[in-house]
Design an enzyme around this catalytic site. Sequence first.
Site, PDB file in Angstrom:
ATOM      1  N   THR A  73       1.007  -1.166  -0.016  1.00 38.59           N
ATOM      2  CA  THR A  73      -0.105   0.133   0.110  1.00 38.59           C
ATOM      3  C   THR A  73       0.827   1.330  -0.007  1.00 38.59           C
ATOM      4  O   THR A  73       0.414   2.243  -0.824  1.00 38.59           O
ATOM      5  CB  THR A  73      -0.982  -0.062   1.130  1.00 38.59           C
ATOM      6  OG1 THR A  73      -1.732  -1.174   1.195  1.00 38.59           O
ATOM      7  CG2 THR A  73      -1.870   1.162   1.224  1.00 38.59           C
ATOM      8  N   GLN A 184       0.158 -10.265  -6.110  1.00 36.43           N
ATOM      9  CA  GLN A 184      -0.536 -11.492  -5.905  1.00 36.43           C
ATOM     10  C   GLN A 184       0.146 -12.492  -7.042  1.00 36.43           C
ATOM     11  O   GLN A 184      -0.334 -13.748  -7.031  1.00 36.43           O
ATOM     12  CB  GLN A 184      -2.033 -11.525  -6.233  1.00 36.43           C
ATOM     13  CG  GLN A 184      -2.778 -10.969  -5.258  1.00 36.43           C
ATOM     14  CD  GLN A 184      -2.796 -11.557  -3.914  1.00 36.43           C
ATOM     15  OE1 GLN A 184      -2.513 -12.748  -3.581  1.00 36.43           O
ATOM     16  NE2 GLN A 184      -3.545 -10.899  -2.845  1.00 36.43           N
ATOM     17  N   SER A 204       4.947  -7.192  -1.905  1.00 35.99           N
ATOM     18  CA  SER A 204       4.497  -7.085  -0.292  1.00 35.99           C
ATOM     19  C   SER A 204       5.033  -8.483   0.190  1.00 35.99           C
ATOM     20  O   SER A 204       4.877  -9.596  -0.145  1.00 35.99           O
ATOM     21  CB  SER A 204       3.045  -6.987  -0.210  1.00 35.99           C
ATOM     22  OG  SER A 204       2.736  -6.881   1.074  1.00 35.99           O
ATOM     23  N   ALA A 205       5.814  -8.412   1.499  1.00 33.64           N
ATOM     24  CA  ALA A 205       6.314  -9.437   2.128  1.00 33.64           C
ATOM     25  C   ALA A 205       5.236 -10.604   2.726  1.00 33.64           C
ATOM     26  O   ALA A 205       5.443 -11.967   2.570  1.00 33.64           O
ATOM     27  CB  ALA A 205       7.277  -9.052   3.378  1.00 33.64           C
ATOM     28  N   HIS A 206       4.246 -10.078   3.108  1.00 33.37           N
ATOM     29  CA  HIS A 206       3.315 -10.914   4.064  1.00 33.37           C
ATOM     30  C   HIS A 206       2.255 -11.898   2.922  1.00 33.37           C
ATOM     31  O   HIS A 206       1.912 -12.932   3.409  1.00 33.37           O
ATOM     32  CB  HIS A 206       2.477 -10.392   4.897  1.00 33.37           C
ATOM     33  CG  HIS A 206       1.437  -9.369   4.286  1.00 33.37           C
ATOM     34  ND1 HIS A 206       0.136  -9.851   4.110  1.00 33.37           N
ATOM     35  CD2 HIS A 206       1.239  -8.038   3.906  1.00 33.37           C
ATOM     36  CE1 HIS A 206      -0.695  -8.967   3.825  1.00 33.37           C
ATOM     37  NE2 HIS A 206      -0.053  -8.076   3.741  1.00 33.37           N
ATOM     38  N   THR A 243      14.085   5.077   9.746  1.00 32.18           N
ATOM     39  CA  THR A 243      15.069   3.961   9.937  1.00 32.18           C
ATOM     40  C   THR A 243      14.334   2.486   9.544  1.00 32.18           C
ATOM     41  O   THR A 243      13.382   2.581   9.806  1.00 32.18           O
ATOM     42  CB  THR A 243      15.384   3.970  11.454  1.00 32.18           C
ATOM     43  OG1 THR A 243      15.821   5.361  11.806  1.00 32.18           O
ATOM     44  CG2 THR A 243      16.259   3.010  12.044  1.00 32.18           C
ATOM     45  N   CYS A 331     -13.489  -6.067   2.836  1.00 36.06           N
ATOM     46  CA  CYS A 331     -12.672  -4.771   2.708  1.00 36.06           C
ATOM     47  C   CYS A 331     -11.906  -4.945   4.213  1.00 36.06           C
ATOM     48  O   CYS A 331     -12.201  -6.030   4.950  1.00 36.06           O
ATOM     49  CB  CYS A 331     -13.340  -3.437   2.671  1.00 36.06           C
ATOM     50  SG  CYS A 331     -14.997  -3.549   3.731  1.00 36.06           S
TER      51      CYS A 331
HETATM   52  N1  PLP Z   1      -2.217  -5.404  -4.050  1.00 35.68           N
HETATM   53  C1  PLP Z   1      -2.763  -6.393  -4.027  1.00 35.68           C
HETATM   54  C2  PLP Z   1      -2.834  -7.121  -5.122  1.00 35.68           C
HETATM   55  C3  PLP Z   1      -3.141  -7.029  -2.547  1.00 35.68           C
HETATM   56  O1  PLP Z   1      -3.579  -8.203  -2.587  1.00 35.68           O
HETATM   57  C4  PLP Z   1      -2.762  -6.324  -1.293  1.00 35.68           C
HETATM   58  C5  PLP Z   1      -3.115  -6.818  -0.168  1.00 35.68           C
HETATM   59  O2  PLP Z   1      -4.482  -7.367  -0.064  1.00 35.68           O
HETATM   60  C6  PLP Z   1      -2.166  -5.068  -1.549  1.00 35.68           C
HETATM   61  C7  PLP Z   1      -1.826  -4.595  -2.969  1.00 35.68           C
HETATM   62  C8  PLP Z   1      -1.624  -4.568  -0.324  1.00 35.68           C
HETATM   63  O3  PLP Z   1      -0.661  -5.071   0.435  1.00 35.68           O
HETATM   64  P1  PLP Z   1      -0.072  -4.566   1.777  1.00 35.68           P
HETATM   65  O4  PLP Z   1      -0.757  -5.329   2.655  1.00 35.68           O
HETATM   66  O5  PLP Z   1       1.329  -4.957   1.672  1.00 35.68           O
HETATM   67  O6  PLP Z   1      -0.317  -3.108   1.881  1.00 35.68           O
END
Ligand code: PLP
Length: 388
Positions: A73, A184, A204-206, A243, A331
């Site tokens: 994000t 994704q 994104s890491a998670h 940091t 959401c």
């Molecule tokens: N873009 C996509 C396609 C996602 O599925 C997500 C998370 O659901 C995001 C962006 C946002 O990622 P983050 O949680 O790292 O901000």
Amino acid sequence: MSTERIYLDWNATAKLLPEARATLLEGLDLAGNPSSVHREGRAARAAIEKARRQVAELVGADAAHVVFTSGATEAANSVLTPDFRMGRSPVRLGGLYVSAIEHPAVHEGGRFPADMRTEIPVSADGVVRLDALEDLLRKHDADAGLPMVAIMLANSETGILQPVADAAKIVHAHGGLLVVDAVQAVGRIPVSLEALEADFLIISAHKIGGPKGAGALVSRGETLMPAPLIRGGGHEKGHRSGTENIPGIAGFGAAARFAANGLSERNARIAALRDRLEAGMRAAAPDVIIHGESGDRVPNTTAFTLPGLKAETGQIAFDLEGIALSAGSACSSGKVGESHVLKAMGRDPRLGALRISLGWDTSDDDIDRAIAAFAKIAGRRKQTGAAA
Ligand code: PLP
């Protein structure tokens, strides 16, 4: 059959990989500030630079072009701005063209004001319409500044893959910049910034087994970069001050390494499980609608609608059966809204869709139980003539 909970919501977030957890814990114990020149500082810096190389390798990029952020994000909000810089000189972009099926992180348009944003429609199959993109860019007012286009590589709700490499050719023919949300797609299919010819990649890491709260904006070069979203001490070569989140970034690197290794074997197994799941669902309820079934999708995702079953009701019913999945359009509040993705595909957005997404520890037994739960919920729907 086991009665343990089954996690089938990997697109919402993947389980933390043991190796990412171990690296994260090591990062917590690094005492130094990466900006310090003493030994402790250098050790912290080394952990970050190692992760930078691992993340770059995952997406076929140059490590020098990876900017760590707090997640996708933030990466999206950093890059989606009309204010760019070429070296020290400001460059103003002329508008943002964003696909109708983007994740809200991108769909909201970042720092572009509403009157500078235009949506690119998708086909009934959920694929971005390149003819419409071409048309929009042809009409773009070049005097206003060059256009920016944002198209995701894999849709988060349906898993449908987008023709990003073809889009890049069109965007570049019109002198524009292409931003690709690959959140994704990484870890699910091979991703190469070079091959895609994208200008920026968001990850994104998670979503790949790293910790939450780490991500990256990866660029193809450094000539044209967005004015920083977060200013201050000039960290990350001035692109993102603050940091660094050493444990998060180090864990991200470990997850990236895992994602890059053995991808094709892992995904062949996951694709076979997903295909078996869909065949089982179809056998139990022939009226099930599987979104994007006939097109190209990432191998771990299935999005479906069971006529007569509301998405939120279905989600609760599966939860009671011990299965965690998501309503495709959930959401951040957990409330299920109308799906903007289904709407963009011309489907009734009120139908809602359920999304099952698989990961590396999804087993045969998990799929058996998911099919059994699906059959039970679909059967109950028939008996009552309405949602379970
Ligand atoms: N873009 C996509 C396609 C996602 O599925 C997500 C998370 O659901 C995001 C962006 C946002 O990622 P983050 O949680 O790292 O901000």
